[in-house]
Design a protein around this motif. Structure first.
Motif, PDB file in Angstrom:
ATOM      1  N   ASP A   1     -15.569   8.723 -58.937  1.00  0.00           N
ATOM      2  CA  ASP A   1     -14.373   9.364 -59.502  1.00  0.00           C
ATOM      3  C   ASP A   1     -14.684  10.787 -59.976  1.00  0.00           C
ATOM      4  O   ASP A   1     -13.877  11.698 -59.815  1.00  0.00           O
ATOM      5  CB  ASP A   1     -13.801   8.518 -60.651  1.00  0.00           C
TER       6      ASP A   1
ATOM      7  N   TYR B   1     -14.677  12.904 -56.905  1.00  0.00           N
ATOM      8  CA  TYR B   1     -13.333  13.008 -56.335  1.00  0.00           C
ATOM      9  C   TYR B   1     -12.467  13.979 -57.134  1.00  0.00           C
ATOM     10  O   TYR B   1     -11.765  14.806 -56.567  1.00  0.00           O
ATOM     11  CB  TYR B   1     -12.705  11.614 -56.311  1.00  0.00           C
TER      12      TYR B   1
ATOM     13  N   GLU C   1      -7.524   5.855 -54.896  1.00  0.00           N
ATOM     14  CA  GLU C   1      -8.415   6.861 -55.495  1.00  0.00           C
ATOM     15  C   GLU C   1      -9.553   6.143 -56.210  1.00  0.00           C
ATOM     16  O   GLU C   1      -9.357   5.065 -56.776  1.00  0.00           O
ATOM     17  CB  GLU C   1      -7.646   7.720 -56.499  1.00  0.00           C
TER      18      GLU C   1
ATOM     19  N   ASN D   1     -12.159   5.114 -59.123  1.00  0.00           N
ATOM     20  CA  ASN D   1     -11.990   5.104 -60.584  1.00  0.00           C
ATOM     21  C   ASN D   1     -13.302   4.802 -61.280  1.00  0.00           C
ATOM     22  O   ASN D   1     -14.312   4.548 -60.643  1.00  0.00           O
ATOM     23  CB  ASN D   1     -10.915   4.094 -60.996  1.00  0.00           C
TER      24      ASN D   1
END
Ligand SMILES: [Zn+2]
Ligand SMILES: [Zn+2]
Length: 235
Positions: A65, A68, A233, A235
């Motif tokens: 994460d 990202y 996405e 996490n």
């Protein structure tokens, strides 16, 4: 991030495909529908794999994460150090899953990679094993030539799926790609833009022929919670 497959792997791939074509024998009329079916199947595989990778939940707590959502420059020493650190904690498959998700906020990076890098993991993880299995099957069983030919077309289409996807994100493509788009044998950037605008449909990236079917599968998978929206996405 991703690497090209080593040259012995590429050679094995070429040799295995050549052996399959040789075992298929002399071409006949039935090769034509078989090739179209193989090309459809490759598109379907590109769609199903893309769908699963987009929505597969990443291992939490390993820093994917942070990569990202990183806000600074992706060329900064800070980012590169973070990336190297995170890469020591995840295996090659998880990297691949991350790569699919990372494609959404940064779509053009895929088109900038050399072709052998784009197709390297596919060959190593999927299409070389598939081609070798077909070698064994064609040697051991009386498979009809059209079936072997159709499967070879499927394997070739699947091998180049990430390359074809990359061509949808760049302007300068070889004439063969432009020509195949005109014939409908590859999809257009406009058609693929629907995926990027929604992220919940049109996952197939070769021809798009299978998108009506893949879209139904996706809706079913979300309804049944086989795929989870939060997987989109890290996490
Ligand atoms: Zn996607
Ligand atoms: Zn894309």
């Amino acid at each position: 991030m991703m690497k090209a497959a080593p040259w012995p792997v590429m050679l094995a791939m070429l040799a295995s495909l050549a052996l399959n074509l040789w075992l298929a024998g002399a071409p006949g009329w039935a090769w034509f529908p078989a090739a179209i079916a193989g090309w459809y199947l490759a598109d379907f595989a590109s769609g199903v794999i893309h769908m699963v990778m987009d929505y597969k939940v990443c291992t939490p707590g390993v820093g994917l994460d942070q990569l990202y959502f990183y806000e600074g420059s992706r060329e900064s020493p800070d980012y590169l150090a973070l990336r190297d650190q995170v890469w020591t904690r995840v295996g090659p498959f998880e990297k691949l899953v991350y790569d699919f998700k990372n494609h959404h906020p940064r779509p053009d990076a895929l088109g900038r990679r050399p072709m052998l890098v784009q197709i390297g993991s596919t060959i190593l993880f999927a299409t070389l094993p598939a081609s070798l299995l077909l070698n064994l099957a064609a040697l051991a069983l009386p498979l009809p030539g059209w079936m072997i030919a159709g499967l070879v077309v499927f394997i070739i289409g699947a091998t180049f799926a990430q390359y074809f996807h990359g061509t949808l994100h760049k302007d300068d493509n070889p004439p063969l790609v432009i020509w195949m788009r005109r014939l409908g044998l590859l999809m257009t950037p406009n058609a693929h833009a629907i995926h990027h605008a929604t992220l919940d449909r049109d996952f197939a990236t070769n021809t798009g022929w299978s998108n009506p079917l893949v879209n139904r599968l996706f809706n079913l998978a979300i309804d049944r919670r086989w795929l989870k929206p939060e997987g989109l996405e890290p996490n």
